[in-house]
Design a protein around this motif. Structure first.
Motif, PDB file in Angstrom:
ATOM      1  N   LEU A 154    -114.508  13.984  70.341  1.00 37.51           N
ATOM      2  CA  LEU A 154    -113.094  13.623  70.267  1.00 37.51           C
ATOM      3  C   LEU A 154    -112.297  14.670  69.502  1.00 37.51           C
ATOM      4  O   LEU A 154    -111.182  15.031  69.882  1.00 37.51           O
ATOM      5  N   THR A 155    -112.862  15.178  68.410  1.00 35.04           N
ATOM      6  CA  THR A 155    -112.187  16.204  67.614  1.00 35.04           C
ATOM      7  C   THR A 155    -111.965  17.465  68.438  1.00 35.04           C
ATOM      8  O   THR A 155    -110.900  18.090  68.388  1.00 35.04           O
ATOM      9  N   ALA A 156    -112.981  17.843  69.221  1.00 32.42           N
ATOM     10  CA  ALA A 156    -112.863  19.039  70.062  1.00 32.42           C
ATOM     11  C   ALA A 156    -111.857  18.839  71.181  1.00 32.42           C
ATOM     12  O   ALA A 156    -111.144  19.767  71.573  1.00 32.42           O
ATOM     13  N   ASP A 157    -111.766  17.615  71.696  1.00 29.97           N
ATOM     14  CA  ASP A 157    -110.878  17.330  72.822  1.00 29.97           C
ATOM     15  C   ASP A 157    -109.430  17.185  72.380  1.00 29.97           C
ATOM     16  O   ASP A 157    -108.511  17.539  73.121  1.00 29.97           O
ATOM     17  N   GLU A 158    -109.224  16.646  71.172  1.00 27.79           N
ATOM     18  CA  GLU A 158    -107.875  16.433  70.656  1.00 27.79           C
ATOM     19  C   GLU A 158    -107.738  17.127  69.299  1.00 27.79           C
ATOM     20  O   GLU A 158    -107.987  16.504  68.260  1.00 27.79           O
ATOM     21  N   PRO A 159    -107.390  18.408  69.282  1.00 24.72           N
ATOM     22  CA  PRO A 159    -107.240  19.121  68.012  1.00 24.72           C
ATOM     23  C   PRO A 159    -106.300  18.370  67.076  1.00 24.72           C
ATOM     24  O   PRO A 159    -105.262  17.872  67.477  1.00 24.72           O
ATOM     25  N   GLY A 160    -106.706  18.276  65.829  1.00 24.76           N
ATOM     26  CA  GLY A 160    -105.901  17.563  64.858  1.00 24.76           C
ATOM     27  C   GLY A 160    -106.331  16.126  64.658  1.00 24.76           C
ATOM     28  O   GLY A 160    -105.897  15.462  63.724  1.00 24.76           O
ATOM     29  N   THR A 161    -107.211  15.632  65.557  1.00 23.03           N
ATOM     30  CA  THR A 161    -107.714  14.265  65.426  1.00 23.03           C
ATOM     31  C   THR A 161    -108.700  14.176  64.266  1.00 23.03           C
ATOM     32  O   THR A 161    -109.584  15.030  64.121  1.00 23.03           O
ATOM     33  N   ASP A 162    -108.527  13.178  63.422  1.00 13.97           N
ATOM     34  CA  ASP A 162    -109.473  12.923  62.335  1.00 13.97           C
ATOM     35  C   ASP A 162    -110.640  12.135  62.911  1.00 13.97           C
ATOM     36  O   ASP A 162    -110.511  10.946  63.224  1.00 13.97           O
ATOM     37  N   ALA A 163    -111.797  12.784  63.087  1.00  8.74           N
ATOM     38  CA  ALA A 163    -112.951  12.152  63.724  1.00  8.74           C
ATOM     39  C   ALA A 163    -113.371  10.885  62.998  1.00  8.74           C
ATOM     40  O   ALA A 163    -113.828   9.916  63.621  1.00  8.74           O
TER      41      ALA A 163
END
Length: 208
Positions: A154-163
């Motif tokens: 998820l972090t790689a797919d949505e930069p800025g997402t807090d995993a």
């Protein structure tokens, strides 16, 4: 040649390869995939419990998600009864052209049931039956490990997402050698599919 391809699934490891083969056949002939799961009853006793029906729906949902990624049209069904009888009846009623099945589960009762069902279908079916043997080994066998891989994806797919900030909707569950990890993110509900053999992750977003 083939317009309707039936892939019976019980969510066990032994169905992973058959799903892949079935989708390949359907894609090649621009066919519709029928994903069928049976909640078993029969000579070995009633195997239905509180988890059986949801597991059956997850098993066909897995095929539906895979098919959508390949652009293959899918029909899903969950039935209850004697597995080989239900598979044969479904094939007849829905004009199925070919059935694709795994030859065995991995261990114990799963191995006995999957092999026995496939043997009966091969012997009794009026249409071609392609049997696929599971040969790969499960590498990701822990739910927490699958969740960790899913969060990184998820972090790689949505930069800025807090995993660590996304909400896990329910415990990861494994079906057909793939972990399904559901999250609620700022952009909506997301199911991350983690391949239990390779560790690869693929993100499937649920429509609102």
């Amino acid at each position: 040649m083939y317009q309707d391809v039936l892939i019976p699934t019980d969510g066990s490891d032994g169905t992973r390869q058959s799903i892949s083969h079935g989708l390949t056949i359907a894609d090649r002939f621009d066919a519709t995939v029928h994903a069928l799961s049976i909640v078993p009853e029969g000579p070995l006793g009633t195997l239905q419990n509180d988890a059986a029906v949801p597991a059956a729906h997850r098993a066909v949902e897995r095929i539906e998600t895979e098919a959508a990624g390949e652009g293959v049209e899918t029909v899903t069904a969950v039935e209850q009864g004697v597995p080989h009888e239900e598979i044969l009846e479904y094939a007849e009623e829905n004009d199925i052209d070919i059935i694709v099945m795994g030859t065995q589960g991995r261990t114990g009762l799963d191995r006995v049931l999957v092999g026995s069902v496939t043997e009966r279908v091969v012997r009794m079916a009026d249409v071609p039956v392609v049997t696929v043997r599971l040969t790969d080994e499960i590498r990701i066998d822990d739910a927490a490990e699958a969740e960790g891989i899913a969060r990184k994806a998820l972090t790689a797919d949505e930069p800025g997402t807090d995993a660590d900030g996304v909400t896990l909707l329910e415990e990861p569950h494994r079906t057909s050698a793939s972990w399904i990890v559901p999250f609620e993110t700022e952009s909506g509900t997301v199911h991350v599919h983690v391949d239990a053999l390779s560790g690869d992750a693929r993100i499937a977003r649920r429509p609102e």
